[in-house]
Design a protein around this motif. Structure first.
Motif, PDB file in Angstrom:
ATOM      1  N   MET A  39       2.686  -2.091   8.868  1.00 50.77           N
ATOM      2  CA  MET A  39       2.912  -3.279   9.697  1.00 50.77           C
ATOM      3  C   MET A  39       2.855  -4.547   8.838  1.00 50.77           C
ATOM      4  O   MET A  39       3.595  -5.505   9.071  1.00 50.77           O
ATOM      5  CB  MET A  39       1.875  -3.347  10.815  1.00 50.77           C
ATOM      6  CG  MET A  39       2.033  -2.261  11.872  1.00 50.77           C
ATOM      7  SD  MET A  39       3.640  -2.280  12.701  1.00 50.77           S
ATOM      8  CE  MET A  39       3.589  -3.875  13.494  1.00 50.77           C
ATOM      9  N   GLY A  40       1.950  -4.541   7.827  1.00 50.38           N
ATOM     10  CA  GLY A  40       1.904  -5.690   6.928  1.00 50.38           C
ATOM     11  C   GLY A  40       3.201  -5.867   6.172  1.00 50.38           C
ATOM     12  O   GLY A  40       3.683  -7.007   5.977  1.00 50.38           O
ATOM     13  N   ASN A  41       3.797  -4.794   5.745  1.00 53.82           N
ATOM     14  CA  ASN A  41       5.092  -4.869   5.058  1.00 53.82           C
ATOM     15  C   ASN A  41       6.204  -5.314   6.002  1.00 53.82           C
ATOM     16  O   ASN A  41       7.107  -6.062   5.612  1.00 53.82           O
ATOM     17  CB  ASN A  41       5.443  -3.512   4.450  1.00 53.82           C
ATOM     18  CG  ASN A  41       4.647  -3.200   3.201  1.00 53.82           C
ATOM     19  OD1 ASN A  41       4.704  -3.937   2.217  1.00 53.82           O
ATOM     20  ND2 ASN A  41       3.877  -2.129   3.233  1.00 53.82           N
ATOM     21  N   LEU A  42       6.128  -4.853   7.253  1.00 54.31           N
ATOM     22  CA  LEU A  42       7.183  -5.192   8.206  1.00 54.31           C
ATOM     23  C   LEU A  42       7.120  -6.656   8.641  1.00 54.31           C
ATOM     24  O   LEU A  42       8.124  -7.195   9.121  1.00 54.31           O
ATOM     25  CB  LEU A  42       7.092  -4.273   9.429  1.00 54.31           C
ATOM     26  CG  LEU A  42       7.559  -2.825   9.206  1.00 54.31           C
ATOM     27  CD1 LEU A  42       7.312  -1.978  10.438  1.00 54.31           C
ATOM     28  CD2 LEU A  42       9.039  -2.779   8.844  1.00 54.31           C
ATOM     29  N   ARG A  43       5.980  -7.300   8.527  1.00 52.64           N
ATOM     30  CA  ARG A  43       5.910  -8.725   8.875  1.00 52.64           C
ATOM     31  C   ARG A  43       6.867  -9.550   8.016  1.00 52.64           C
ATOM     32  O   ARG A  43       7.396 -10.562   8.469  1.00 52.64           O
ATOM     33  CB  ARG A  43       4.477  -9.249   8.682  1.00 52.64           C
ATOM     34  CG  ARG A  43       3.504  -8.804   9.749  1.00 52.64           C
ATOM     35  CD  ARG A  43       2.117  -9.348   9.461  1.00 52.64           C
ATOM     36  NE  ARG A  43       1.130  -8.821  10.372  1.00 52.64           N
ATOM     37  CZ  ARG A  43       0.829  -9.384  11.562  1.00 52.64           C
ATOM     38  NH1 ARG A  43       1.466 -10.484  11.944  1.00 52.64           N
ATOM     39  NH2 ARG A  43      -0.080  -8.849  12.348  1.00 52.64           N
ATOM     40  N   ARG A  44       7.087  -9.094   6.782  1.00 51.48           N
ATOM     41  CA  ARG A  44       7.977  -9.837   5.885  1.00 51.48           C
ATOM     42  C   ARG A  44       9.428  -9.779   6.359  1.00 51.48           C
ATOM     43  O   ARG A  44      10.252 -10.591   5.921  1.00 51.48           O
ATOM     44  CB  ARG A  44       7.884  -9.262   4.468  1.00 51.48           C
ATOM     45  CG  ARG A  44       6.489  -9.331   3.861  1.00 51.48           C
ATOM     46  CD  ARG A  44       6.534  -8.948   2.374  1.00 51.48           C
ATOM     47  NE  ARG A  44       5.209  -8.993   1.791  1.00 51.48           N
ATOM     48  CZ  ARG A  44       4.406  -7.957   1.670  1.00 51.48           C
ATOM     49  NH1 ARG A  44       4.794  -6.781   2.106  1.00 51.48           N
ATOM     50  NH2 ARG A  44       3.217  -8.075   1.108  1.00 51.48           N
ATOM     51  N   VAL A  45       9.734  -8.808   7.208  1.00 55.73           N
ATOM     52  CA  VAL A  45      11.107  -8.674   7.707  1.00 55.73           C
ATOM     53  C   VAL A  45      11.538  -9.936   8.436  1.00 55.73           C
ATOM     54  O   VAL A  45      12.720 -10.333   8.404  1.00 55.73           O
ATOM     55  CB  VAL A  45      11.214  -7.444   8.634  1.00 55.73           C
ATOM     56  CG1 VAL A  45      12.558  -7.388   9.324  1.00 55.73           C
ATOM     57  CG2 VAL A  45      10.968  -6.175   7.846  1.00 55.73           C
ATOM     58  N   LEU A  46      10.589 -10.592   9.112  1.00 61.15           N
ATOM     59  CA  LEU A  46      10.936 -11.725   9.970  1.00 61.15           C
ATOM     60  C   LEU A  46      11.363 -12.951   9.181  1.00 61.15           C
ATOM     61  O   LEU A  46      11.742 -13.964   9.769  1.00 61.15           O
ATOM     62  CB  LEU A  46       9.736 -12.067  10.865  1.00 61.15           C
ATOM     63  CG  LEU A  46       9.266 -10.895  11.745  1.00 61.15           C
ATOM     64  CD1 LEU A  46       8.060 -11.294  12.566  1.00 61.15           C
ATOM     65  CD2 LEU A  46      10.389 -10.436  12.655  1.00 61.15           C
ATOM     66  N   THR A  47      11.301 -12.871   7.852  1.00 59.52           N
ATOM     67  CA  THR A  47      11.783 -13.984   7.025  1.00 59.52           C
ATOM     68  C   THR A  47      13.097 -13.629   6.335  1.00 59.52           C
ATOM     69  O   THR A  47      13.587 -14.408   5.522  1.00 59.52           O
ATOM     70  CB  THR A  47      10.734 -14.337   5.954  1.00 59.52           C
ATOM     71  OG1 THR A  47      10.529 -13.195   5.109  1.00 59.52           O
ATOM     72  CG2 THR A  47       9.420 -14.739   6.608  1.00 59.52           C
TER      73      THR A  47
END
Length: 1361
Positions: A585-593
């Protein structure tokens, strides 16, 4: 006696010769035999001396012969030691030729007697026979009883005597070994080989390898084909005998000996394959004979694909010079087998003519099963064959575009699937090639970037699911593939990760390696790599469930039985899964940028991850809330409620989407609905999945969504900077911006509609809000449609019907809304639902969305939106939709009071279209569940006979069709008839072609075509195509084609305008409007299929005739029956073309197609003539009376009318071109265009018409050859071909000649009149002879019209005898 022995030991031949005259022969022989047995002294030297002395002694011949006989018998009894026997044999080989020829002949007869009596036991004495026969062959005369023969004849006599008697099984090997040392003629060698091959069936399995080895040694002298055929035939019979025997299946009545024989048979086959392999590697000619064997049996694939022959072929493929040929032949044979099976399924006539082909899959899998018995030399060939079939027959990309999810079927797909099964079973069976199979799969996945690799990934997935632990042994290769993951196409990478993900459960190191690769991909410059990274992390969330969430029944994960066992032993640590998911989930947060496409993938996948891993809902809701707040306008009084300007980005003059806001809102509403479901389960199960923090986040999101609903209803288009007069073209930055805004707003409306409908629980307020959102959606959608239509009009394009934009509604919600609109009957809900049901636009929109989803599933197997990729849930949604469509259509068949229906009010057509699409999907993608799904659609129970269930549904749709056709309504909806017939056609594909139900459907279709008068061309075309296809499966189709051809002739008229044709048809649907081009093209297409089948059957018969042996002479009656059937079939087709070539078909594409098929008919007739020529060349058959009638029919009813048709075509086109030129003489441009069009038609004619004439003359050429061979005059009814270089008008020529002679004008007119009358009489007599069938043309008038013109060369042909 002792002195004689002493003298013999000293080698004193003369003294021994003198002493032999004084002693008894028997005494000498007995003494020598005793010394041999006791091995006393040098017995071999004694024997040599005695034999030499016997030639000098008076009467010594008798003792020499008797001694040799006794020695041979002693050797065969195997009473001597090996060394002594060897020395004795060697001595006899050197000394026996000193005996007289008559003595040698007498000794040779001893061998014949021993073979007859079965006294041959060890074969040591047989070594003398080749020496004896070679010595006798050199003699000029050999006394044999009372007669004398020359040496060669006597040798031949001995060989025939040995081979003609019955052999003891113990002597077969020794005799075979003996014959290789004899010089044999070709006929003698053939006789010997045939005898040995017949003895194979009487030997023990353990003796066969040695016998085959001797056969291979004999084959070096010749007749290699005989050896190959004999050995393969024997083992093909053995494989067929034990075909249904399962070595893993034991029962009480199964004898142990049977298992032993099976095991021995497989080991024997393996040894013999090795012998053949070695022999062929040494003898290239033997290998060529085997290749010829494979080529010669292409028509009978059961021989080429028999387990033994296939294993032998694969073993020989290791020899480099034969590798390419063998694999090409095997691939061609496999594809041909599947094509033949397909042809047999489609035609009853083909099934009757040719028995069922072999089950290639069973044969190949049997070979793999047999290879477990030590056939290591076959395994590599299996791997190459599997990959060869997959490479050659896998899916292909069209113009660089790779299609995924489309339905693959047909012989090519079946071949590809067979290759996959070969590799899968080989992987399971043999450890030796597992690493190589994996390496080749991975190599193809990585390197084939421009072609589909889905079939390799399916194979990899099957391999992982069947043997995951065995793949872990090759984990290094899996890690190597991970390094290339970011460089693959996203679709390929997704399928690869799906295939490998079960291994991640079993190997922590593999999981860590993949996470590192996905992290790198997330920061790659390439957009596709980032997508792959997102998909990989979402896959971890779906499959590594944190324990403590919903039970597995609600958050399902799929494991095979082997994986479950591994799970039990490793005992997952919930804490490690939780840590892994938090890291992901921490890695996927970067997707939103990142880019919009990457965010879109996250929004589409996170909901599915939440459904399977409910413990992550708190984190998911927080991420979504954080992202929504960026674009949400918190002030309630401000409209619009979102900041659309932040959703786009500009790069120079170009505008791009930065945030797929509609998908974000869609994802949020889906997650909120899922959280509500979790809360309900939590209340019942006392679970703590939903925490306080997540409750607060959920409440905040729900408040924002409610606010969005309310404010979006109030917002106008202008609030979003959109207006009816705004620019929506993609050519400008402003237009691009408006397009992006409008798409986002439309998506938001749909997402909010779904949210409102699902959360409102059918309350009046929620339904009204849903309609208000739809009204706003429709206003904006109408503006976009209007702009698109006007833009198309400006560009000179005809505006087409607007297709519904890709909808964000999920398939579940679409189904629920449909149910509410159409089939919901609960009294408590009906009143509120009236609000929705009264809005016909909304209902039509939802039906169109449903059709869109159905079309997506039909094309790709999946659809957009939630649950669109789950096969099980998709099937259930499709069944629910089908229920709704059936309910609506059956309940809305009633007419209004005035007998009409308001088409704008009803959606029967789209409902039927959706039902037909669902039926198609289930028949293609869920065929194994078809009957169950069908019964569930109408809420009925399955019966014991699925065929009856299907036929019951067919009858229901038949009644619906008849209701429309017999109704009195003026505007019958023929589109609905077509859709209903389409549903019937799909259902009929599930019926057995040989069943009574299928025949009843065919009778109904035939009755429709015969009795109904339908003026709708598409409906008529569909009915006739169904009639032809169904008739081909159930009965012979040519009689139907003949009737249809007669109807076409009746409706179009004759090419001779003065010839009247009776206006009577077999089918009411045939009218001048439907006869051409619709029905004519269908008839010609079906004729082409029938000619294809005929060519195939003739080729099969010719192949069987070439391989015919003495054993097959019993089938002569069957062969003659097949020939009669072919001739009858072609005769009916000739009669059909007799009608077509005389029909006044419009000149153009239809006529060109007709000429092509007539050419094809003559080609098939030529193939049949060549078949009979081949029979006469091989002396295996003769002409049938049916064939002679066929040739007569061709001459009298087809060929001459073809030339008349050619004249009609050329005259008609000449007249049309002249008329066109005359009309456009004033305009030079139009005149030039007309002339160019005429040239184009001429160029087409220059190919089609000469091809037809050439095919006619080719047939006549081969008929002349067959006439000479058969001594039957087949050209009796064939008339001379018309000269095509120039045409002579007989009347004109005569008139000119009379003018030149100075005759008067009155005489000329009188002569011309007489000639015309005579020609007319000849025309009438010829037409009476060629009139078929009866009652098609009315009788000619007694007085023919005086000005009737001749057809092409008619008079010239009538004068030829």
């Amino acid at each position: 006696m002792d002195s004689l022995i002493d003298k013999a030991e000293d080698g004193n031949v003369d003294d021994v010769a003198e002493m032999l005259c004084k002693v008894q022969n028997k005494e000498v022989i007995d003494t020598i035999e005793k010394r041999l047995r006791r091995e006393k002294g040098d017995a071999v030297s004694v024997i040599r001396t005695v034999l030499q002395a016997s030639t000098k002694a008076t009467g010594g011949r008798k003792i020499g012969v008797s001694l040799c006989k006794r020695l041979i018998e002693t050797l065969e009894r195997n009473e001597l030691s090996s060394k002594l026997a060897s020395n004795l044999t060697g001595m006899l080989l050197t000394e026996i030729d000193i005996l007289h020829s008559s003595a040698l002949a007498e000794i040779s007869s001893v061998f014949v007697d021993m073979v007859k009596s079965g006294a041959i036991q060890c074969g040591k004495g047989l070594a003398l026979l080749p020496k004896i026969l070679s010595a006798l062959a050199l003699e000029e005369t050999v006394s044999y009883g009372e007669s004398c023969l020359n040496g060669e004849q006597y040798k031949n006599h001995v060989i025939n005597s040995v081979c003609s008697c019955k052999w003891n099984t113990q002597s077969v090997l020794h005799l075979a070994a003996m014959f290789k040392d004899i010089t044999l003629t070709s006929e003698e060698l053939k006789f010997v080989l045939e005898k040995i091959l017949r003895m194979m069936r009487e030997l023990e399995l353990a003796d066969l390898p040695a016998l085959v080895y001797q056969l291979l040694l004999l084959s070096t002298k010749g007749h290699k084909k005989l050896v190959i055929d004999g050995v393969t035939k024997y083992f093909i019979e053995q494989d067929a005998k034990y075909k249904d025997h399962d070595p893993n299946e034991f029962s009480e009545d199964l004898l142990e000996g049977d298992n032993f024989s099976i095991e021995t048979l497989r080991q024997t086959e393996g040894t013999i394959i090795l012998h053949l392999n070695f022999a062929i590697s040494m003898d290239q000619e033997l290998g060529r004979e085997f290749i010829k064997f494979l080529k010669g049996n292409q028509s009978d694939t059961s021989k080429v694909l028999a387990p033994f022959v296939l294993a032998l072929s694969l073993s020989l493929s290791r020899i480099h010079r034969f590798e390419g040929q063998i694999f090409d032949l095997l691939k061609a044979t496999v594809i041909k087998n599947f094509k033949d099976s397909e042809k047999q399924k489609q035609s009853k006539w083909v099934r009757e003519m040719v028995p069922d082909s072999c089950e290639v899959q069973d044969s190949v899998l049997s070979t793999i099963q047999n290879s477990k018995h030590g056939w290591d030399h076959v395994i590599q060939g299996l791997v190459q064959l599997g990959f060869g079939l997959m490479d050659a027959c896998g899916p292909k990309g069209a113009f660089g575009r790779i299609e995924t999810g489309s339905v693959q079927n047909g012989p090519t797909h079946s071949t590809c699937m067979l290759g996959s099964k070969i590799l899968l079973h080989t992987f399971k069976t043999h450890d030796l090639v597992r690493a190589e199979i994996l390496e080749q799969i991975f190599n193809r996945v990585v390197t084939k970037a421009t072609s589909p690799v889905s079939h390799y990934l399916e194979l990899l997935s099957s391999t992982v699911m069947s043997a995951p632990q065995r793949l872990l042994e090759s984990s290094t290769k899996v890690r190597e593939v991970f390094d290339y993951l970011a460089f693959l196409l996203p679709s390929t990478a997704e399928e690869l990760l799906k295939a490998i993900h079960p291994l991640l459960k079993l190997s922590m190191s593999l999981r860590d390696s993949l996470i590192l690769v996905l992290r790198k991909a997330m920061f790659s410059r390439q957009l596709d790599s980032r997508k792959i990274g997102v998909y990989g992390f979402l896959m971890f969330l779906k499959n590594f469930r944190i324990l403590g969430g919903l039970p597995s029944s609600q958050a399902s994960q799929s494991f095979s039985s082997s994986q479950v066992q591994v799970d039990v032993h490793t005992r997952y640590n919930p804490a490690s899964n939780e840590a892994l998911c938090l890291e992901v989930m921490g890695n996927l947060r970067r997707v939103l940028t990142q880019q919009a496409d990457v965010r879109l993938m996250f929004y589409q996948g996170i909901y599915e991850a939440l459904c399977k891993n409910t413990q992550i809902l708190g984190t998911v809701l927080e991420i979504l809330l954080y992202q929504l707040k960026k674009y949400y306008e918190p002030t309630e009084d401000v409209n619009p409620p979102v900041k659309l300007n932040l959703c786009i980005t500009a790069q120079g003059d170009q505008m791009y989407l930065a945030e797929p806001l509609a998908h974000l809102i869609c994802c949020i509403q889906l997650c909120l609905i899922k959280v509500s479901d979790i809360r309900r389960h939590q209340d019942g199960d006392h679970d703590d999945t939903v925490t306080e923090d997540s409750n607060q986040t959920q409440q905040e999101l729900e408040d924002m969504m409610d606010s969005l609903v309310t404010r979006m209803i109030k917002s106008e288009m202008e609030d979003f900077e959109l207006d009816k007069s705004a620019d929506y073209s993609l050519a400008t930055s402003v237009g691009t911006k408006n397009n992006i805004f409008s798409i986002l707003v439309l998506g938001m409306y749909e997402s909010l509609m779904e949210y409102t409908f699902n959360t409102g629980q059918y309350s009046e307020s929620s339904l009204r809000q849903t309609l208000q959102l739809y009204d706003n959606y429709k206003k904006l959608s109408d503006v976009l449609k209007e702009k698109a239509s006007s833009a198309a009009g400006k560009k000179g394009k005809v505006p087409t019907g607007h297709k519904t934009a890709l909808s964000l509604l999920s398939i579940r919600s679409t189904t629920e809304i449909l149910r509410a609109l159409i089939s919901e009957t609960a009294p408590s809900l009906t009143e509120n639902l009236t609000i929705l049901r009264e809005n016909t636009d909304f209902r039509r929109h939802i039906v169109n969305v449903a059709l869109q989803k159905i079309q997506q599933i039909q094309e790709k197997g999946v659809c957009d939106g939630a649950e669109g990729g789950d096969r099980t849930k998709l099937l259930q949604h499709l069944i629910n939709m089908a229920k709704i469509f059936i309910t609506y259509y059956t309940e809305n068949q009633r007419m209004e009071e005035d007998g009409k229906r308001d088409k704008s009010k009803y959606i029967s057509g789209p409902c039927l279209e959706g039902l037909m699409g669902i039926m198609t999907i289930i028949s293609q993608r869920y065929s194994d569940q078809f009957c169950h799904c069908l019964c569930e659609m109408v809420r009925s129970d399955e019966s014991e006979d699925p065929q009856e269930d299907i036929y019951r549904h067919i009858k229901k749709y038949q009644r619906l069709v008849m209701n429309i056709l017999i109704s009195d309504a003026e505007d019958k909806n023929m589109k609905e008839v077509q859709l209903l017939l389409g549903v019937i056609q799909i259902l009929c594909k599930q019926l057995y072609g040989t069943g009574s139900q299928f025949e009843m459907v065919l009778d109904w279709i035939h009755k429709l075509c015969s009795e109904q008068s339908i003026d709708d061309i598409p409906t008529c075309k569909l009915l006739f195509s169904m009639l032809m296809a169904f008739t081909q499966q159930v009965k012979s189709c040519p009689p139907l084609l003949r009737d249809l051809s007669q109807d076409i002739h009746s409706q179009l008229g004759d090419i001779d305008q003065e010839t009247e044709v009776e206006d009577k048809t077999h089918f009411s649907l045939v009218t001048p409007r439907t006869a051409a081009p619709i029905l004519l093209n269908l008839v010609l297409q079906q004729t082409e299929r029938e000619l294809d089948d005929t060519d195939w059957v003739v080729a099969r018969l010719r192949g069987e005739a070439g391989q015919a042996s003495d054993e097959e002479e019993i089938d002569l009656t069957q062969k003659e029956g097949h020939e009669r059937s072919i001739c009858t079939r072609l005769g009916i087709l000739v009669t059909a073309f007799h009608e077509l070539v005389q029909s006044a078909i419009p000149v153009g594409a239809c006529m060109e197609n007709m000429v092509k098929q007539a050419t094809r008919l003559y080609g098939t007739l030529t193939v049949l003539v060549k078949y009979y020529l081949n029979l006469y060349q091989q002396r295996t058959g003769h002409l049938s009376s049916r064939f002679e009638k066929l040739v007569k029919l061709i001459g009298t009813h087809l060929t001459q009318h073809c030339y008349g048709m050619i004249t009609y075509i050329q005259q008609t086109e000449s007249e049309q071109m002249q008329q066109t030129v005359d009309k456009k003489k004033k305009d030079r441009k139009k005149q030039a265009a007309a002339l160019n069009a005429g040239k184009v038609r001429f160029m087409k004619e220059s190919r089609t018409i000469p091809n037809l004439i050439f095919s006619i003359e080719t047939l006549e050429k081969f008929l002349i050859q067959l006439t000479k061979k058969s001594k039957v005059n087949l050209m009796e009814h064939m008339k001379m071909s018309t000269s095509r270089d120039f045409r002579i008008n007989v009347a004109t020529v005569q008139a000119v000649m009379e003018n030149d002679s100075g005759s008067s004008e009155e005489e000329e007119e009188e002569n011309n009149g007489n000639e015309e009358d005579q020609d007319n009489e000849e025309d009438e007599s010829e037409e009476r002879e060629n009139t078929v069938p009866a009652n098609k043309r009315p009788p000619e008038p007694l007085d023919p019209p005086p000005t009737k013109k001749f057809k092409l060369g008619k008079k010239a042909r009538s004068d030829v005898v």
